[in-house]
Design a protein around this motif. Structure first.
Motif, PDB file in Angstrom:
ATOM      1  N   GLU A   8       3.643  -0.122 -11.341  1.00  0.00           N
ATOM      2  CA  GLU A   8       3.454   1.094 -11.555  1.00  0.00           C
ATOM      3  C   GLU A   8       3.591   2.062 -10.400  1.00  0.00           C
ATOM      4  O   GLU A   8       3.890   2.986 -10.352  1.00  0.00           O
ATOM      5  CB  GLU A   8       1.982   1.153 -12.210  1.00  0.00           C
ATOM      6  CG  GLU A   8       1.740   0.618 -13.521  1.00  0.00           C
ATOM      7  CD  GLU A   8       2.768   1.124 -14.664  1.00  0.00           C
ATOM      8  OE1 GLU A   8       3.361   2.366 -14.683  1.00  0.00           O
ATOM      9  OE2 GLU A   8       3.717   0.258 -15.247  1.00  0.00           O
ATOM     10  N   GLY A   9       2.855   1.597  -9.198  1.00  0.00           N
ATOM     11  CA  GLY A   9       3.023   2.291  -8.076  1.00  0.00           C
ATOM     12  C   GLY A   9       4.137   2.771  -7.480  1.00  0.00           C
ATOM     13  O   GLY A   9       4.706   3.503  -7.066  1.00  0.00           O
ATOM     14  N   LYS A  60       6.246   5.132  -9.753  1.00  0.00           N
ATOM     15  CA  LYS A  60       5.855   6.779  -9.246  1.00  0.00           C
ATOM     16  C   LYS A  60       6.674   6.925  -8.145  1.00  0.00           C
ATOM     17  O   LYS A  60       7.197   7.992  -7.648  1.00  0.00           O
ATOM     18  CB  LYS A  60       4.486   6.611  -9.090  1.00  0.00           C
ATOM     19  CG  LYS A  60       3.988   8.113  -8.924  1.00  0.00           C
ATOM     20  CD  LYS A  60       2.347   8.510  -8.759  1.00  0.00           C
ATOM     21  CE  LYS A  60       1.933   9.623  -8.440  1.00  0.00           C
ATOM     22  NZ  LYS A  60       2.740  10.459  -7.776  1.00  0.00           N
ATOM     23  N   PHE A  61       6.600   6.010  -6.931  1.00  0.00           N
ATOM     24  CA  PHE A  61       7.056   6.195  -5.657  1.00  0.00           C
ATOM     25  C   PHE A  61       8.556   6.498  -5.591  1.00  0.00           C
ATOM     26  O   PHE A  61       8.981   7.383  -5.156  1.00  0.00           O
ATOM     27  CB  PHE A  61       6.751   5.077  -4.725  1.00  0.00           C
ATOM     28  CG  PHE A  61       7.080   5.164  -3.227  1.00  0.00           C
ATOM     29  CD1 PHE A  61       6.409   5.899  -2.325  1.00  0.00           C
ATOM     30  CD2 PHE A  61       8.369   4.387  -2.855  1.00  0.00           C
ATOM     31  CE1 PHE A  61       6.829   5.971  -1.073  1.00  0.00           C
ATOM     32  CE2 PHE A  61       8.567   4.545  -1.515  1.00  0.00           C
ATOM     33  CZ  PHE A  61       7.983   4.938  -0.644  1.00  0.00           C
ATOM     34  N   TYR A  92       1.450  -2.941  -8.606  1.00  0.00           N
ATOM     35  CA  TYR A  92       2.548  -2.612  -7.781  1.00  0.00           C
ATOM     36  C   TYR A  92       3.637  -2.016  -8.419  1.00  0.00           C
ATOM     37  O   TYR A  92       4.487  -1.003  -7.905  1.00  0.00           O
ATOM     38  CB  TYR A  92       3.084  -3.923  -7.030  1.00  0.00           C
ATOM     39  CG  TYR A  92       2.207  -4.672  -6.305  1.00  0.00           C
ATOM     40  CD1 TYR A  92       1.056  -4.107  -5.375  1.00  0.00           C
ATOM     41  CD2 TYR A  92       2.150  -6.056  -5.781  1.00  0.00           C
ATOM     42  CE1 TYR A  92       0.242  -4.592  -4.518  1.00  0.00           C
ATOM     43  CE2 TYR A  92       1.293  -6.683  -5.200  1.00  0.00           C
ATOM     44  CZ  TYR A  92       0.135  -6.083  -4.626  1.00  0.00           C
ATOM     45  OH  TYR A  92      -0.588  -6.592  -3.709  1.00  0.00           O
ATOM     46  N   THR A 101       0.860  -1.214  -0.091  1.00  0.00           N
ATOM     47  CA  THR A 101       0.020  -0.078  -0.140  1.00  0.00           C
ATOM     48  C   THR A 101       0.938   1.313   0.161  1.00  0.00           C
ATOM     49  O   THR A 101       1.989   1.224   0.519  1.00  0.00           O
ATOM     50  CB  THR A 101      -0.794  -0.046   0.991  1.00  0.00           C
ATOM     51  OG1 THR A 101      -0.376   0.004   2.441  1.00  0.00           O
ATOM     52  CG2 THR A 101      -1.901  -1.296   1.259  1.00  0.00           C
ATOM     53  N   PHE A 102       0.408   2.344  -0.573  1.00  0.00           N
ATOM     54  CA  PHE A 102       1.245   3.480  -1.123  1.00  0.00           C
ATOM     55  C   PHE A 102       0.816   4.657  -0.146  1.00  0.00           C
ATOM     56  O   PHE A 102      -0.616   4.768  -0.038  1.00  0.00           O
ATOM     57  CB  PHE A 102       1.183   3.799  -2.544  1.00  0.00           C
ATOM     58  CG  PHE A 102       1.809   2.831  -3.227  1.00  0.00           C
ATOM     59  CD1 PHE A 102       3.157   2.561  -3.490  1.00  0.00           C
ATOM     60  CD2 PHE A 102       1.024   1.665  -3.810  1.00  0.00           C
ATOM     61  CE1 PHE A 102       3.714   1.745  -4.203  1.00  0.00           C
ATOM     62  CE2 PHE A 102       1.554   0.723  -4.660  1.00  0.00           C
ATOM     63  CZ  PHE A 102       3.078   0.439  -4.759  1.00  0.00           C
TER      64      PHE A 102
END
Length: 108
Positions: free
Chosen positions: A84-85, A88-89, A82, A8-9
């Motif tokens: 893609e997230g 970005k993170f 995950y 989770t981001f």
């Protein structure tokens, strides 16, 4: 019952549900603790002595001896989300990202 989200981001932190050890643990990782993230093709341990090819996500974390690893073969459809997230993170928090899935010619 729905499968648990493994990552989770938040803006400067991620939570990773690591069930690879004897006991599952939730790791709250701020961007300062993550030294690098790597996406590549690897071998997932399968039934003790066998290995199964699978894409993987590896986190190198300060304070942990071994990297945290998630395999596509275990995560299924959520794995691409995950990736893609985490792209970005890593960009937003200036974390070193080795993305061998986007550029297969860079694979070791």
């Amino acid at each position: 019952m729905a499968a648990r989200e493994k990552i989770t981001f938040d803006k400067t932190e991620i939570s990773v549900y690591d069930d690879s050890g004897k006991r599952p643990v939730i790791l709250n990782l701020t961007y300062e603790r993550i030294t690098s993230i790597q996406f590549d093709h690897g071998q997932m341990p399968f039934m003790g002595i066998f290995k199964k090819p699978s894409d993987r996500i590896m986190f190198q974390v300060r304070g942990l001896e071994n990297p945290v690893i998630l395999y596509k073969a275990r995560e299924g459809d959520k794995f691409d989300g995950y990736i893609e997230g985490l792209r970005k993170f890593a960009k937003d928090n200036r974390i070193t990202l080795h993305d061998y899935l986007a550029n297969p010619e860079q694979q070791k």
